[in-house]
Design a protein around this motif. Structure first.
Motif, short mmCIF file in Angstrom:
data_model
loop_
_atom_site.label_atom_id
_atom_site.label_comp_id
_atom_site.label_asym_id
_atom_site.label_seq_id
_atom_site.Cartn_x
_atom_site.Cartn_y
_atom_site.Cartn_z
N ASP A 107 0.97 -0.85 -0.45
CA ASP A 107 0.03 0.11 -0.22
C ASP A 107 0.52 1.12 -0.06
O ASP A 107 0.41 2.22 -0.52
CB ASP A 107 -0.82 0.30 1.28
N LYS A 108 1.70 1.27 0.75
CA LYS A 108 2.89 2.37 0.87
C LYS A 108 3.41 2.53 -0.41
O LYS A 108 3.84 3.86 -1.22
CB LYS A 108 4.20 2.53 2.31
N LYS A 109 4.01 1.09 -1.02
CA LYS A 109 4.94 1.71 -2.44
C LYS A 109 4.26 2.33 -3.17
O LYS A 109 4.53 2.75 -4.31
CB LYS A 109 5.64 0.74 -2.93
N LEU A 110 3.19 1.21 -3.32
CA LEU A 110 1.98 1.92 -4.52
C LEU A 110 1.56 2.97 -4.00
O LEU A 110 1.60 4.44 -5.07
CB LEU A 110 0.56 0.66 -4.57
N GLU A 111 1.10 4.04 -3.20
CA GLU A 111 0.95 4.70 -2.81
C GLU A 111 2.13 6.77 -3.09
O GLU A 111 1.58 7.21 -3.96
CB GLU A 111 0.36 5.67 -0.96
N GLY A 112 3.40 5.52 -2.92
CA GLY A 112 4.70 6.34 -3.75
C GLY A 112 5.14 5.77 -4.96
O GLY A 112 6.26 7.08 -5.70
N PRO A 165 -4.06 -5.41 -9.26
CA PRO A 165 -3.23 -4.54 -9.83
C PRO A 165 -2.57 -5.00 -10.74
O PRO A 165 -1.81 -4.42 -12.54
CB PRO A 165 -3.05 -3.37 -9.46
N PHE A 166 -1.70 -6.06 -10.90
CA PHE A 166 -0.63 -6.56 -11.27
C PHE A 166 -0.63 -7.09 -12.43
O PHE A 166 -0.25 -7.91 -13.84
CB PHE A 166 0.59 -6.58 -10.82
N THR A 167 -1.24 -8.48 -11.94
CA THR A 167 -1.97 -9.72 -12.88
C THR A 167 -3.41 -9.82 -13.07
O THR A 167 -3.54 -10.90 -11.76
CB THR A 167 -1.23 -10.96 -11.99
N PRO A 168 -4.21 -8.82 -13.89
CA PRO A 168 -5.43 -8.99 -13.33
C PRO A 168 -6.12 -10.34 -14.69
O PRO A 168 -7.32 -10.23 -12.78
CB PRO A 168 -6.31 -8.06 -14.36
N PHE A 169 -5.76 -10.78 -14.55
CA PHE A 169 -6.50 -12.09 -14.99
C PHE A 169 -6.44 -13.46 -13.97
O PHE A 169 -6.99 -14.31 -14.07
CB PHE A 169 -5.97 -12.80 -16.26
N LEU A 170 -5.08 -13.66 -13.36
CA LEU A 170 -4.34 -14.45 -12.88
C LEU A 170 -5.21 -14.40 -11.67
O LEU A 170 -6.09 -15.11 -11.16
CB LEU A 170 -2.86 -14.39 -12.06
N ALA A 171 -5.45 -12.48 -11.04
CA ALA A 171 -5.24 -12.59 -9.86
C ALA A 171 -7.70 -13.32 -9.59
O ALA A 171 -8.15 -13.50 -8.72
CB ALA A 171 -6.07 -11.34 -9.17
N GLU A 172 -8.25 -12.67 -11.55
CA GLU A 172 -9.53 -13.24 -10.82
C GLU A 172 -9.53 -14.22 -11.14
O GLU A 172 -10.37 -14.40 -10.34
CB GLU A 172 -9.87 -12.99 -12.16
N PRO A 221 -18.46 -9.67 -4.04
CA PRO A 221 -18.19 -8.95 -5.06
C PRO A 221 -18.02 -10.13 -6.10
O PRO A 221 -17.17 -10.82 -6.37
CB PRO A 221 -17.14 -8.29 -4.96
N GLU A 222 -18.58 -9.42 -7.29
CA GLU A 222 -18.79 -10.51 -8.21
C GLU A 222 -17.47 -10.46 -8.77
O GLU A 222 -16.49 -11.77 -9.58
CB GLU A 222 -19.40 -9.44 -9.35
N SER A 223 -16.24 -9.57 -9.04
CA SER A 223 -14.98 -9.52 -9.25
C SER A 223 -13.80 -9.35 -8.93
O SER A 223 -13.38 -7.91 -7.64
CB SER A 223 -15.18 -8.31 -10.77
N VAL A 224 -13.15 -9.98 -8.66
CA VAL A 224 -12.00 -9.22 -7.57
C VAL A 224 -11.23 -7.90 -7.80
O VAL A 224 -10.72 -6.70 -6.50
CB VAL A 224 -10.47 -10.04 -7.58
N HIS A 225 -11.91 -7.42 -9.14
CA HIS A 225 -12.16 -6.07 -9.28
C HIS A 225 -12.37 -4.66 -8.63
O HIS A 225 -12.32 -3.60 -8.69
CB HIS A 225 -11.43 -5.59 -10.78
N LEU A 226 -13.80 -5.46 -8.34
CA LEU A 226 -14.65 -5.14 -7.26
C LEU A 226 -14.58 -5.11 -5.90
O LEU A 226 -15.01 -3.96 -4.78
CB LEU A 226 -16.14 -5.18 -7.74
N ALA A 227 -13.50 -5.50 -5.76
CA ALA A 227 -13.76 -6.02 -4.17
C ALA A 227 -12.51 -4.50 -3.22
O ALA A 227 -11.67 -4.51 -4.40
CB ALA A 227 -13.27 -7.72 -4.04
N ASP A 228 -12.69 -4.45 -2.30
CA ASP A 228 -11.80 -3.20 -1.28
C ASP A 228 -10.52 -4.38 -1.60
O ASP A 228 -9.91 -5.47 -1.52
CB ASP A 228 -12.06 -3.36 0.00
N PHE A 229 -9.59 -3.35 -2.00
CA PHE A 229 -8.28 -3.58 -1.11
C PHE A 229 -7.49 -3.82 0.08
O PHE A 229 -8.14 -3.17 1.01
CB PHE A 229 -7.22 -2.29 -2.04
#
Length: 327
Positions: free
Chosen positions: A54-59, A117-124, A139-147
């Motif tokens: 979270d810190k590194k993405l923020e930066g 955010p890095f491997t969207p299809f593998l994560a899904e 949530p229907e997708s990992v991309h709709l779930a909270d971080f």
């Protein structure tokens, strides 16, 4: 692909295989009560990872965030899962087995969200099978779930330091075995370990049983003097010292011969200057070579030393022969 994606996928496949066999029903989070030290360690590492990513993405440092995830996946596969296999393999579905399932499930679900955010299809793919297949209201997708949000109350810095010490010592010990061409299944009489500080010595006492098991040795001993297991030779680095000291080189070379090679090697290995004939030589201005003494094989890195006894008494050889006979 080989170092990260396949490692993650193999860990995920391991979990799915045994979760299906045991008809595991995932809960929201592992219960603190009943967690082993290994479970608490990996959950501590996981929450540190969440905070770091979270810190590194923020930066705006996605590379640093990705490398942190890669390191965690390696630890999850090569330490947590490997050391927990017997917990998954045993027939009874007791509290310990449930804790192992719950902990690994939580790690994999969290990784799917961190990786979105890095491997969207593998994560899904991970998310759909691990979460959507058991939680209809998720949530229907990992991309709709909270971080993920780090729970810093689960971070145990002492446990983290101890586990990393155990992993490093085990790695050095296995490297020493490999150099001596002695497979891990062959028990050895002892391993001698040199640590760098009193804090590490205290940590070693806490993880000794893990290191003994990993290295398949009968006992673990603290090593105070590395010269008991290794011989050292030190020479001046003429390429660096020649232009710097010129006519004083002969004096420095002669004085260096009179110093204890093991002491010079220790100073150079820990990045300290070496005082020779009134001159302070930098670590890279001294060339150090070493070799194992007969009866030992040693691995060394950044001041840590692990030496294993390479002598094989008949009773230790018979242990392996008896095991192979049973197989």
């Amino acid at each position: 692909v080989r170092k990260f994606m396949l490692t993650l996928w193999n860990t995920y496949s391991f979990f799915v295989t045994y979760a299906n066999i045991d008809r595991f029903q995932p809960g929201k989070k592992p219960e603190d009560k009943g967690l082993s030290e290994l479970d608490r360690w990996v959950l501590s590492e996981l929450n540190q990872l969440i905070a770091e990513v979270d810190k590194k993405l923020e930066g705006y440092d996605p590379t640093g965030a990705g490398r942190a995830i890669e390191e965690f996946v390696d630890q999850l596969s090569n330490w947590y899962v490997r050391r927990s296999r017997r917990r998954f393999w045993k027939s009874e579905n007791d509290a310990d087995k449930l804790a192992a399932h719950s902990t690994l499930y939580h790690c994999l679900v969290t990784l799917s969200k961190l990786l979105a955010p890095f491997t969207p299809f593998l994560a899904e793919e991970l998310y759909q099978n691990l979460v959507r297949s058991v939680e209809a209201d998720a949530p229907e997708s990992v991309h709709l779930a909270d971080f993920p949000v780090a729970d810093l109350s689960l971070v145990d810095e002492e446990l983290t330091a101890d586990a990393r010490l155990a992993m490093k010592l085990s790695s050095l010990g296995r490297a020493a075995r490999s150099r001596a061409a002695i497979k891990v299944r062959q028990p050895l009489a002892r391993a001698l370990v040199k640590v760098r500080s009193q804090k590490e010595k205290e940590g070693l006492a806490r993880v000794a049983a893990q290191v003994i098991e990993e290295l398949n040795v009968k006992k673990l001993e603290t090593l105070e003097d590395v010269s008991l297991v290794r011989t050292f030779e030190v020479k001046p680095n003429l390429q660096k010292l020649g232009p710097k000291y010129g006519r004083h080189m002969g004096q420095i070379a002669e004085a260096l011969k009179k110093l204890d090679p093991a002491s010079v090697a220790r100073l150079a290995a820990t990045g300290q200057e070496v005082e020779v004939a009134g001159h302070r030589l930098l670590p890279d201005e001294v060339l150090v070579t070493s070799q194992d003494k007969p009866g030992f094989a040693a691995g060394e890195e950044a001041g840590l030393v692990v030496a294993v006894s390479t002598q094989l008494p008949p009773e230790l050889v018979r242990e392996v022969q008896g095991t192979l006979g049973k197989l």
